[in-house]
Design a protein around this motif. Structure first.
Motif, PDB file in Angstrom:
ATOM      1  N   ASP A  55       0.861  -1.178   0.000  1.00  0.00           N
ATOM      2  CA  ASP A  55       0.000   0.000   0.000  1.00  0.00           C
ATOM      3  C   ASP A  55       0.899   1.230   0.000  1.00  0.00           C
ATOM      4  OD1 ASP A  55      -2.210  -1.679   0.226  1.00  0.00           O
ATOM      5  OD2 ASP A  55      -2.197  -1.589   2.416  1.00  0.00           O
ATOM      6  N   LYS A  56       0.627   2.154  -0.923  1.00  0.00           N
ATOM      7  CA  LYS A  56       1.425   3.382  -1.017  1.00  0.00           C
ATOM      8  C   LYS A  56       0.827   4.419  -0.069  1.00  0.00           C
ATOM      9  CE  LYS A  56       3.715   6.469  -4.130  1.00  0.00           C
ATOM     10  NZ  LYS A  56       4.137   6.736  -5.468  1.00  0.00           N
ATOM     11  N   LYS A  57       1.580   4.754   0.971  1.00  0.00           N
ATOM     12  CA  LYS A  57       1.090   5.657   2.011  1.00  0.00           C
ATOM     13  C   LYS A  57       1.524   7.104   1.801  1.00  0.00           C
ATOM     14  CE  LYS A  57      -0.903   2.503   4.520  1.00  0.00           C
ATOM     15  NZ  LYS A  57      -2.341   2.525   4.751  1.00  0.00           N
ATOM     16  N   GLY A  58       2.515   7.321   0.948  1.00  0.00           N
ATOM     17  CA  GLY A  58       3.005   8.666   0.684  1.00  0.00           C
ATOM     18  C   GLY A  58       3.956   8.630  -0.487  1.00  0.00           C
ATOM     19  N   PRO A  59       4.539   9.775  -0.858  1.00  0.00           N
ATOM     20  CA  PRO A  59       5.419   9.818  -2.030  1.00  0.00           C
ATOM     21  C   PRO A  59       6.557   8.786  -1.986  1.00  0.00           C
ATOM     22  CG  PRO A  59       5.012  12.028  -1.206  1.00  0.00           C
ATOM     23  CD  PRO A  59       4.396  11.077  -0.223  1.00  0.00           C
TER      24      PRO A  59
END
Length: 85
Positions: A55-59
């Motif tokens: 899961d991509k939580k930020g840049p």
């Protein structure tokens, strides 16, 4: 470690597979918070091919949601990419 208990994969192996430059990650919707989710096979430094869910939580911030040994078809997809570069 919840990840290791469920699938026999420790967090370091999962990170190695996720960082593999030949990992076959593709977009697969969103997590329960609306963050982009990516899934696919990648290889550890020891040669174990895992199917990882990220899961991509930020840049530049990712969370490993799950990791397990890749199924035969997933391994085949990875090995084909490995052969063809």
């Amino acid at each position: 470690d919840k990840l290791a208990d469920k699938h026999g994969v420790d967090r370091y192996e999962a990170e190695e597979a996720a960082k593999d430059h030949l990992a076959q990650l593709r977009r697969a919707g969103n997590d329960e918070f609306g963050n982009p989710r990516y899934v696919g096979p990648g290889k550890t430094e020891d040669g174990r091919i895992l199917f990882v869910v990220l899961d991509k939580k930020g840049p530049r911030l990712w969370r490993i949601a799950s990791a397990r040994d890749a199924a035969p078809k997933e391994r085949s997809i990875y090995k084909k990419k490995e052969r063809n570069g």
